[in-house]
Design a protein around this motif. Structure first.
Motif, PDB file in Angstrom:
ATOM      1  N   MET A 176       0.821  -1.200   0.000  1.00  0.00           N
ATOM      2  CA  MET A 176       0.000   0.000   0.000  1.00  0.00           C
ATOM      3  C   MET A 176       0.864   1.264   0.000  1.00  0.00           C
ATOM      4  O   MET A 176       0.550   2.243  -0.686  1.00  0.00           O
ATOM      5  N   SER A 219      -8.556  -0.049  10.020  1.00  0.00           N
ATOM      6  CA  SER A 219      -8.083  -1.407   9.774  1.00  0.00           C
ATOM      7  C   SER A 219      -7.303  -1.482   8.467  1.00  0.00           C
ATOM      8  O   SER A 219      -7.420  -0.614   7.591  1.00  0.00           O
ATOM      9  N   SER A 241      -7.786  -3.587   6.101  1.00  0.00           N
ATOM     10  CA  SER A 241      -8.727  -3.772   4.998  1.00  0.00           C
ATOM     11  C   SER A 241      -9.318  -2.434   4.558  1.00  0.00           C
ATOM     12  O   SER A 241      -9.506  -2.188   3.362  1.00  0.00           O
ATOM     13  N   GLU A 242      -9.617  -1.548   5.520  1.00  0.00           N
ATOM     14  CA  GLU A 242     -10.159  -0.236   5.187  1.00  0.00           C
ATOM     15  C   GLU A 242      -9.097   0.625   4.496  1.00  0.00           C
ATOM     16  O   GLU A 242      -9.401   1.357   3.537  1.00  0.00           O
ATOM     17  N   GLN A 243      -7.874   0.538   4.956  1.00  0.00           N
ATOM     18  CA  GLN A 243      -6.785   1.268   4.302  1.00  0.00           C
ATOM     19  C   GLN A 243      -6.630   0.814   2.849  1.00  0.00           C
ATOM     20  O   GLN A 243      -6.486   1.642   1.939  1.00  0.00           O
ATOM     21  N   PHE A 244      -6.683  -0.488   2.655  1.00  0.00           N
ATOM     22  CA  PHE A 244      -6.551  -1.022   1.292  1.00  0.00           C
ATOM     23  C   PHE A 244      -7.722  -0.570   0.427  1.00  0.00           C
ATOM     24  O   PHE A 244      -7.543  -0.250  -0.754  1.00  0.00           O
ATOM     25  N   ARG A 245      -8.920  -0.534   1.006  1.00  0.00           N
ATOM     26  CA  ARG A 245     -10.096  -0.078   0.251  1.00  0.00           C
ATOM     27  C   ARG A 245      -9.925   1.365  -0.196  1.00  0.00           C
ATOM     28  O   ARG A 245     -10.260   1.724  -1.336  1.00  0.00           O
ATOM     29  N   LEU A 246      -9.401   2.219   0.697  1.00  0.00           N
ATOM     30  CA  LEU A 246      -9.199   3.618   0.359  1.00  0.00           C
ATOM     31  C   LEU A 246      -8.181   3.787  -0.767  1.00  0.00           C
ATOM     32  O   LEU A 246      -8.350   4.629  -1.665  1.00  0.00           O
ATOM     33  N   ILE A 299      -7.433   1.538  -3.130  1.00  0.00           N
ATOM     34  CA  ILE A 299      -8.048   1.067  -4.379  1.00  0.00           C
ATOM     35  C   ILE A 299      -9.060   2.086  -4.888  1.00  0.00           C
ATOM     36  O   ILE A 299      -9.148   2.352  -6.095  1.00  0.00           O
ATOM     37  N   GLU A 300      -9.819   2.683  -3.979  1.00  0.00           N
ATOM     38  CA  GLU A 300     -10.804   3.699  -4.365  1.00  0.00           C
ATOM     39  C   GLU A 300     -10.115   4.895  -5.017  1.00  0.00           C
ATOM     40  O   GLU A 300     -10.623   5.458  -6.004  1.00  0.00           O
ATOM     41  N   TYR A 321      -7.325   4.867  -6.690  1.00  0.00           N
ATOM     42  CA  TYR A 321      -6.916   4.451  -8.037  1.00  0.00           C
ATOM     43  C   TYR A 321      -8.112   4.450  -8.984  1.00  0.00           C
ATOM     44  O   TYR A 321      -7.984   4.808 -10.165  1.00  0.00           O
TER      45      TYR A 321
END
Length: 255
Positions: free
Chosen positions: A110, A149, A151-156, A158-159, A161
């Motif tokens: 990330m 979390s 998972s939330e960091q990864f979601r942000l 990807i969002e 991008y």
């Protein structure tokens, strides 16, 4: 006559004596029979009671067998459930261990993705630069927050991008400031994906196009005034979509 009377009397006496002697044994027999019948009735009652008790015990035995069978079936069912739960717990533990390992690999990824995104924004056509730079800053802040979390960091990430990807497909007009030759000018920006990025002064007397190779704004001739005005109105849904002439830089040929 006297003799006959004596004989008759003697016979009568004998019969009386004999009748008395016979009647006594008959009475004893009757008493004995009655006693036997009473004893038999009592014995039959005892037998009936034993039979009843035996039937009750037999019913209880059968009920107990049914309960044992039901309990055995239930115990087998519970054993299957317990085994399934144990397997689920084991699977969850494996997943947790896997998540920990994945997290150790995802976090560095990330950070690299954020660095790449920041570099891309800096080198890209400067569409909505304040918004895009602010998004990168918020991503870096999220990476340092313990209450966010992985998972939330990864979601942000990807969002972010995905939003960058949308800049290449959207048609949009917005107002902002353009710095041209050291002067800040209020303009309407318009971009057609990343193919064309132009600006027009609010008085509609000057237009510019972004030259990404030179990383600067280039002023356009008056022939682009009307087309760019129309393009801005179309982006704001103030005019129907139509063909317009826009300054589009030709793709460079790879040697």
């Amino acid at each position: 006559m006297i003799k006959r009377s004596l004989i008759a009397t003697a016979l009568a006496g004998a019969m009386v004596v004999s009748g008395t002697a016979i009647s006594e044994p008959l009475t004893d027999v009757q008493k004995a029979s009655t006693a036997i019948h009473k004893d038999a009735a009592k014995s039959q009652a005892k037998i009936d009671n034993v039979v009843d008790q035996t039937q009750i015990l037999l019913d209880e035995y059968r009920t107990t067998l049914d309960e044992i069978e039901n309990q055995t079936i239930y115990n087998n069912h519970v054993s299957v459930l317990v085994k399934d739960q144990e397997e689920a717990v084991s699977s969850l533990q494996d997943q947790i261990d896997s998540i920990d390992k994945t997290a150790r690999g995802v976090v560095p990824l990330m950070y690299r993705m954020i660095d790449t995104l920041e570099q891309f924004v800096a080198l890209d056509v400067p569409i909505n630069m304040d918004e895009r730079n602010d998004r990168v800053t918020k991503l870096r802040d999220a990476m340092t927050m313990s209450n966010v979390s992985v998972s939330e960091q990864f979601r942000l990430v990807i969002e972010a991008y995905m939003v960058e990807n949308e800049y290449g497909t959207k048609i949009r007009a917005y107002e902002g400031k353009l710095n041209y030759q050291g002067t800040d000018i209020s303009v309407d920006y318009f971009h057609l994906g990343r193919i064309a990025f132009v600006a027009q002064s609010l008085d509609q007397k000057n237009v510019w196009a972004w030259d990404n190779s030179a990383r600067e704004w280039v002023q356009l001739g008056d022939e682009f005034l009307s087309p760019i005005t129309t393009a801005i109105r179309m982006a704001r849904k103030q005019a129907p979509f139509d063909l317009v002439t826009l300054p589009i830089r030709a793709a460079e040929t790879v040697k």
